[in-house]
Write an enzyme that holds these catalytic residues in place. Structure first.
Site, short mmCIF file in Angstrom:
data_model
loop_
_atom_site.label_atom_id
_atom_site.label_comp_id
_atom_site.label_asym_id
_atom_site.label_seq_id
_atom_site.Cartn_x
_atom_site.Cartn_y
_atom_site.Cartn_z
N GLN A 108 2.77 -19.95 8.27
CA GLN A 108 2.86 -18.49 8.29
C GLN A 108 4.32 -18.06 8.22
OE1 GLN A 108 0.78 -17.28 11.84
NE2 GLN A 108 -1.23 -17.79 10.99
N ARG B 136 -3.05 -14.55 1.22
CA ARG B 136 -1.89 -14.57 0.31
C ARG B 136 -2.20 -13.86 -1.00
NH1 ARG B 136 -1.62 -18.64 4.02
NH2 ARG B 136 0.45 -19.34 4.65
N ASP C 89 -5.90 -26.27 12.83
CA ASP C 89 -7.10 -25.44 12.98
C ASP C 89 -8.36 -26.27 13.23
OD1 ASP C 89 -5.60 -23.16 12.69
OD2 ASP C 89 -6.07 -22.90 10.58
#
Ligand code: S3P
Length: 437
Positions: A175, A35, A323
């Site tokens: 995302q 980002r 994750d």
């Protein structure tokens, strides 16, 4: 550990360990690095970033930003300087290669949708299999022209004037949220994203850091369009998802003691610490500070003398731990009561089908495991033996099973170990540094 490397694919031999001890400082967070790289390229001025991720994925983003006209330089002190394009990207001369990085492709699409240029985004074989309709649909509703190839990359964007939108994300995805906020920043009117489950908020915090105004309610975020960004100086916090491998390694040794310094402790990511605490790991967080809205701290952990209990991870927890689920599943046989994972269907469309690969590799190590469409049941109280691990070229699978191998009997061969470099090139060296044999 030793490795045999051919030109691209390497195998790592991981031997059992006696304990995990030491202290480490980890490279910068992958999500934040992406980002900052994108927003610094759009901003006006020179952004200076310390501790930028060393992973290949955020470097794919930086390379794309250079093709779009940003200037990127690396100082001897490890600082990355990005000279931004002050709101106007240039037409790239070639397709933008996002490599293995879904974050690059999806978030960059949002940034490009408002720019009067035409871009093609490509990726490697794994990225080309991943679903992109989730960004095409809302960006098209804002007025962008996006063509996919059967729902996937290559993706072509013909950007232009956008209209703000009000969109409810059907799947929990930070995302997609960031993609829409990056498009909304440059659109006419207000863009609001409603999320069913609160996902990581690095996009919101980064936009604010670069000077954008946005507002947040419990389950939505709104950004007024027509805003410009200005450069920042920042240090990227250490990556908590990389830390997860070391925290789980410490968790499976009752006498372990590990300190991880300067780790990102953003509350939308730190659910992992709650789960590890509930499993029995003793965790203290010290020296908390904040930069650009991101919390950073040092984590000290020691393994539970009585061993790990068990956990059920479902609902919002699964989205927030997405994750970390592979490594939690990989150490689940060493718990007493096992780990059940549900509502994690998204794992099937990550860099690999992580549900299938975790099940396959646990079985290879001698564990029994039940695979569900949206998760796994891994019973506890199981001993593992060394085995040949198929990482499927997926960094998190390679690292998760290198951790499980530390408590297995005999040696484990992790095939496709080079994939760790996608997020964490130093992983095997650091693992060697803190394992006692
Ligand atoms: C990320 C969000 C998650 C995560 C990925 C990074 C991000 O993906 O799995 O590694 O930086 O926003 P989704 O948003 O697609 O769930």
């Amino acid at each position: 550990m030793s490795s045999t490397a051919s030109s691209t694919v390497s195998t790592r031999r991981v031997l059992p360990a006696r304990n995990v001890l030491g202290s480490l400082r980890l490279p910068g967070d992958k999500s934040i690095s992406h980002r900052y790289a994108m927003l610094s390229a759009l901003a006006e001025g020179v952004t200076r970033l310390q501790n930028f991720s060393t992973g290949a994925d955020p470097h794919s983003t930086l390379a794309c930003m250079e093709q779009l006209g940003a200037r990127v330089s690396h100082s001897a002190e490890g600082v990355i300087e990005v000279t931004g394009c002050a709101g106007h990207f240039q037409q790239p001369a070639a397709p933008l290669d996002c490599g293995n990085s879904g974050s690059t492709m999806r978030m960059l699409a949002g940034l490009l949708a408002a720019q009067p240029i035409a871009c093609t985004l490509i990726g490697d074989e794994s990225l080309t299999r991943r679903p992109m309709e989730r960004i095409r649909k809302p960006l098209s509703a804002m007025g962008a022209r996006i063509d996919l190839t059967d729902g996937h990359a290559p993706l072509t964007i013909r950007g232009g004037a956008l209209q703000g939108t009000d969109f409810t994300t059907p799947i929990a995805s930070a995302q997609v949220k960031s993609c829409l906020l990056f498009a909304g920043l440059q659109a006419a009117g207000v863009t609001t994203v409603h999320e069913p489950v609160r996902t990581r908020d690095h996009g919101e915090l980064a936009l604010r850091a670069f000077g954008a105004a946005l507002t947040r309610t419990r389950d939505s975020v709104s950004i007024p369009g027509g805003q410009s960004l200005r450069a920042i100086e920042a240090t990227v916090p250490g990556d908590l998802s990389s830390a997860a491998f070391f925290l789980c390694a410490a968790a499976i040794f009752p006498d372990s003691n590990l300190v991880l310094d300067g780790v990102g402790m953003n509350p939308t990511r730190a659910t992992l610490l709650d789960v590890l605490r509930s499993l029995g790991l003793r965790i203290s967080v010290m020296q908390l500070s904040e930069q650009h809205g991101e919390l950073v701290g040092s984590i000290q952990v020691s393994g539970p003398a009585e061993g790990l209990s068990g956990a059920t991870i479902s609902g919002a927890l699964s989205a927030q731990l997405i994750d970390e689920l592979p490594v939690l599943a990989a150490i689940a046989p060493y718990t007493r009561d096992g780990i059940q994972i549900r509502d994690a269907r998204e794992l099937r469309v990550k860099e690999s089908d992580r549900i299938a690969l975790v099940a396959q590799n646990l079985r290879a190590m001698g564990a029994s495991v039940t695979e569900h469409e949206d998760g796994l049941d891994v019973p506890g109280g199981q001993a593992l033996h060394g085995a040949e691990i198929d990482s499927g070229g997926d960094h998190r699978i390679a690292m998760a099973f290198s951790v499980a191998a530390l408590r297995a009997s005999g040696e484990t061969l992790v095939h496709g170990a080079e994939s760790a470099a996608i997020s964490f090139p130093e992983f095997f060296d650091l693992l060697d540094r803190v394992t006692e044999r």
